[in-house]
Design an enzyme around this catalytic site. Structure first.
Site, short mmCIF file in Angstrom:
data_model
loop_
_atom_site.label_atom_id
_atom_site.label_comp_id
_atom_site.label_asym_id
_atom_site.label_seq_id
_atom_site.Cartn_x
_atom_site.Cartn_y
_atom_site.Cartn_z
N LYS A 1 -72.65 73.58 -81.01
CA LYS A 1 -74.08 73.35 -81.26
C LYS A 1 -74.31 71.86 -81.52
O LYS A 1 -73.95 71.35 -82.57
CB LYS A 1 -74.58 74.16 -82.46
N GLU B 1 -66.10 67.50 -91.77
CA GLU B 1 -66.09 66.02 -91.75
C GLU B 1 -67.46 65.62 -92.26
O GLU B 1 -68.46 65.79 -91.56
CB GLU B 1 -65.91 65.51 -90.32
N CYS C 1 -70.60 57.50 -90.71
CA CYS C 1 -70.07 58.17 -91.91
C CYS C 1 -69.16 57.24 -92.71
O CYS C 1 -69.16 57.29 -93.93
CB CYS C 1 -69.31 59.41 -91.49
N GLU D 1 -75.30 58.49 -100.14
CA GLU D 1 -75.18 58.04 -98.74
C GLU D 1 -76.58 57.76 -98.20
O GLU D 1 -77.41 58.66 -98.09
CB GLU D 1 -74.50 59.14 -97.92
P1 NAD Z 1 -76.67 67.30 -91.09
O1 NAD Z 1 -75.69 67.80 -92.09
O2 NAD Z 1 -78.11 67.33 -91.42
O3 NAD Z 1 -76.53 68.13 -89.72
C1 NAD Z 1 -75.31 68.22 -89.04
C2 NAD Z 1 -75.35 69.43 -88.11
O4 NAD Z 1 -75.43 70.61 -88.90
C3 NAD Z 1 -76.54 69.47 -87.16
O5 NAD Z 1 -76.13 69.97 -85.92
C4 NAD Z 1 -77.48 70.47 -87.84
O6 NAD Z 1 -78.33 71.13 -86.96
C5 NAD Z 1 -76.49 71.43 -88.45
N1 NAD Z 1 -76.98 72.21 -89.59
C6 NAD Z 1 -77.97 71.88 -90.47
N2 NAD Z 1 -78.12 72.87 -91.38
C7 NAD Z 1 -77.21 73.81 -91.08
C8 NAD Z 1 -76.87 75.07 -91.66
N3 NAD Z 1 -77.49 75.53 -92.75
N4 NAD Z 1 -75.87 75.79 -91.10
C9 NAD Z 1 -75.22 75.33 -90.03
N5 NAD Z 1 -75.51 74.16 -89.42
C10 NAD Z 1 -76.49 73.41 -89.95
O7 NAD Z 1 -76.17 65.85 -90.70
P2 NAD Z 1 -76.87 64.81 -89.76
O8 NAD Z 1 -78.06 64.26 -90.46
O9 NAD Z 1 -77.02 65.40 -88.40
O10 NAD Z 1 -75.72 63.68 -89.64
C11 NAD Z 1 -75.50 62.71 -90.60
C12 NAD Z 1 -74.38 63.12 -91.53
O11 NAD Z 1 -73.20 63.36 -90.79
C13 NAD Z 1 -74.02 62.04 -92.52
O12 NAD Z 1 -73.87 62.60 -93.79
C14 NAD Z 1 -72.68 61.51 -92.01
O13 NAD Z 1 -71.87 60.93 -92.98
C15 NAD Z 1 -72.09 62.73 -91.42
N6 NAD Z 1 -71.05 62.40 -90.45
C16 NAD Z 1 -69.74 62.54 -90.80
C17 NAD Z 1 -68.73 62.19 -89.91
C18 NAD Z 1 -67.28 62.34 -90.28
O14 NAD Z 1 -66.46 62.29 -89.39
N7 NAD Z 1 -66.94 62.49 -91.54
C19 NAD Z 1 -69.06 61.69 -88.65
C20 NAD Z 1 -70.40 61.56 -88.32
C21 NAD Z 1 -71.39 61.92 -89.22
#
Ligand code: NAD
Length: 499
Positions: free
Chosen positions: A177, A252, A286, A387
């Site tokens: 997804k 992650e 991240c 963050e």
């Molecule tokens: P997010 O947590 O809002 O969303 C991530 C994904 O989860 C999206 O596809 C979203 O649709 C889905 N999602 C949201 N609610 C959900 C639920 N209840 N159940 C299942 N899936 C759900 O994050 P974002 O705003 O898309 O991305 C930014 C974040 O990602 C930052 O916190 C960043 O640090 C993190 N990130 C981490 C890494 C890593 O490798 N550690 C890499 C890239 C980004």
């Protein structure tokens, strides 16, 4: 206008609900594509397809070399179509063209690496347990089954590859997804997979929102593992929901990485490295170097250089090679970052540069925030603890190396960290004390597909990349093969069965 369907069981289909959503270019707010919105039912269909591909299809039982060749074909096609994918990634995610070129190149390279892992024999003997005439003991590495992969918007194609590569290399079937904000390149990947001719149902890509499509994937009892990349807050929800059938979970999540510059650093290198650490992809990384720790002696000179160079950075159209920083992903993200900037000011930090939305009318439609540096930051302030995910650097002065390390570790996160020094031993000693999954010395952001990547503490669970990353997508099976051969030689049976 481009439109994308869901990719389920090797077919491009509408959502059962017929609902769609628009993906918006964050620079000019134009619609990049209309995308079918995966619902709970659609996710369940995709999971069922993956389930039967895994349970009954050829994929998990295919000779390793054949699996490897199919994965390699994805890498080749990404390379062939790189120009088009770069342009799409720029439009859909606001990535600068310079970064997007790197992303697409690395996506192909990462997939190529996973194709090589797919060909590896992972079965290993258990040393010290096997003995001729007694028993042979092996560890088999087998695929887990159906993997649900959920990814964020900051590196759309790369994140898709980071999940698909190892999951496929280990022989799993996948439902991916993508983020609702950046679904386009993942849907192009679906076309690539379709052209190559993967067995039906092995790869399913269902764009949709977290609250329905994401949740459905995490809650499905037919999914064996969730591999999630995103925020720590959502990661916690994912972990809680995954208990429904005790899915394996790798997470992650977020970061608040500490960047420590020592007095003996090569300052030209450390200044540019610090700017790269914080402003790469507008700070939407991240493991961005968001907290800069400077010794008192170096503070004013170093900050002066950072400010001067920050003022020269070029904000603009991300499709122009002259642009250093593009827009943030969305209005919501822009508001969130501006809100953090207000909090920083309220809590007594000083804005050394930036701090608002740029006034240039050419940027008015984009979700821009000026690259911003705060000084006089206390490590307890909100801007030093949470963050922000934008181009905002918090500078924190330190007196001793010990206090710098203590403050660096005083965070719920532990994803990345860095030390700048000409004294390798001193830098190494600090690096060993930093509680983070990756520590760079005189460098930042270099992540290799050959090295494990992931977080300590609330930055995550598990690792991506390298053999460790591949093993996250396997179950290990202990195989015991008896060589004693007779009842007489097995006195332990006597505990239950008299002779
Ligand atoms: P997010 O947590 O809002 O969303 C991530 C994904 O989860 C999206 O596809 C979203 O649709 C889905 N999602 C949201 N609610 C959900 C639920 N209840 N159940 C299942 N899936 C759900 O994050 P974002 O705003 O898309 O991305 C930014 C974040 O990602 C930052 O916190 C960043 O640090 C993190 N990130 C981490 C890494 C890593 O490798 N550690 C890499 C890239 C980004």
């Amino acid at each position: 206008m481009t439109s994308y369907h869901l990719y389920i069981d090797d077919e491009f289909v509408e959502s059962v609900s017929k609902r769609t959503f628009e993906s918006i270019n964050p620079f000019n707010r134009e619609v990049v594509a209309s995308v079918a919105r995966g619902s709970v039912e659609d996710v369940n269909r995709a999971v069922a397809a993956a389930r039967s591909a895994f349970d009954e299809g050829p994929w998990p039982r295919m000779p390793r070399e054949e699996r490897s060749a199919l994965i390699k074909a994805i890498s080749d096609k990404i390379n062939e179509r790189s120009k088009e994918l770069v342009a799409l990634e720029v439009a859909d995610s606001g990535s600068t063209i310079r970064k997007a070129k790197e992303d697409v190149y690395l996506s192909a390279r990462n997939m190529n690496y996973f194709s090589k892992l797919a060909a590896l024999e992972l079965t290993e003997p258990i040393e010290g347990l096997s003995k001729q005439g007694f028993s042979q003991n092996l560890i088999l590495r087998e695929p887990i089954g159906v993997v649900g992969a959920i990814i964020p918007w900051n590196f759309p194609l790369k994140m898709a590859v980071w999940k698909l590569g190892p999951a496929l290399a280990a022989g799993n079937a996948v439902v991916l997804k993508p983020s609702e904000l950046t679904p386009c390149t993942a849907m192009e990947l679906a076309k690539i997979v379709h052209e190559i001719g993967f067995p039906k149902g092995v790869i399913n890509i269902v764009p949709g929102f977290g609250e329905d499509a994401g949740e459905a994937l995490v809650r499905s009892p037919m999914v064996d593992k969730i591999s999630f990349t995103g925020s720590t807050a959502v990661g916690k929800k994912v972990m809680a929901s995954a208990t429904v059938n005790l899915k394996k979970v790798t997470l992650e999540c977020g970061g608040k990485s500490a960047n420590i510059v020592l007095e003996d650093a090569d300052l030209d290198l450390a200044v540019d490295g610090t700017l790269y650490a914080i402003y790469y992809h507008q700070g939407q990384c991240c493991e961005a170097g968001t907290r800069l720790f400077l010794p008192d002696k170096l503070h004013d000179d170093f900050v002066g250089r950072l400010v001067e160079k920050t003022k020269r950075l070029n904000l603009g159209d991300p499709s122009s090679p002259a642009t250093d920083l593009g827009p943030l992903i969305s209005k919501r993200q822009q508001d969130r970052v501006l809100d953090y900037i207000s909090k920083g000011k309220e809590q007594g930090a000083t804005v050394a540069v930036g701090g608002s939305v740029p006034i240039d009318p050419a940027l008015a439609d984009g979700f821009f925030v000026e690259p911003t540096i705060f000084t006089a930051v206390d490590n307890k302030m909100t801007i030093a603890q949470e963050e922000i995910f934008g181009p905002v650097l918090s500078v924190i002065a330190f007196e001793t190396e010990e206090s710098a390390v203590a403050m660096a570790n005083d965070t719920i996160y532990g994803l990345g960290a860095g030390v700048w020094s000409r004294d390798k031993d001193r830098a190494l000693s600090i690096a060993r004390r930093l509680r983070a999954g990756t520590v760079w010395i005189n460098e930042w952001h270099l992540i290799s597909e050959k090295a494990p990547f992931g977080g300590y503490k609330q930055s995550g669970i598990g690792r991506e990349f390298g053999i460790d990353g591949l093993k996250e997508y396997t179950e290990s099976k202990h195989l015991h093969i008896d060589e004693l051969g007779s009842r007489e030689k097995k006195p332990w049976y006597d505990t239950v069965v008299p002779r």
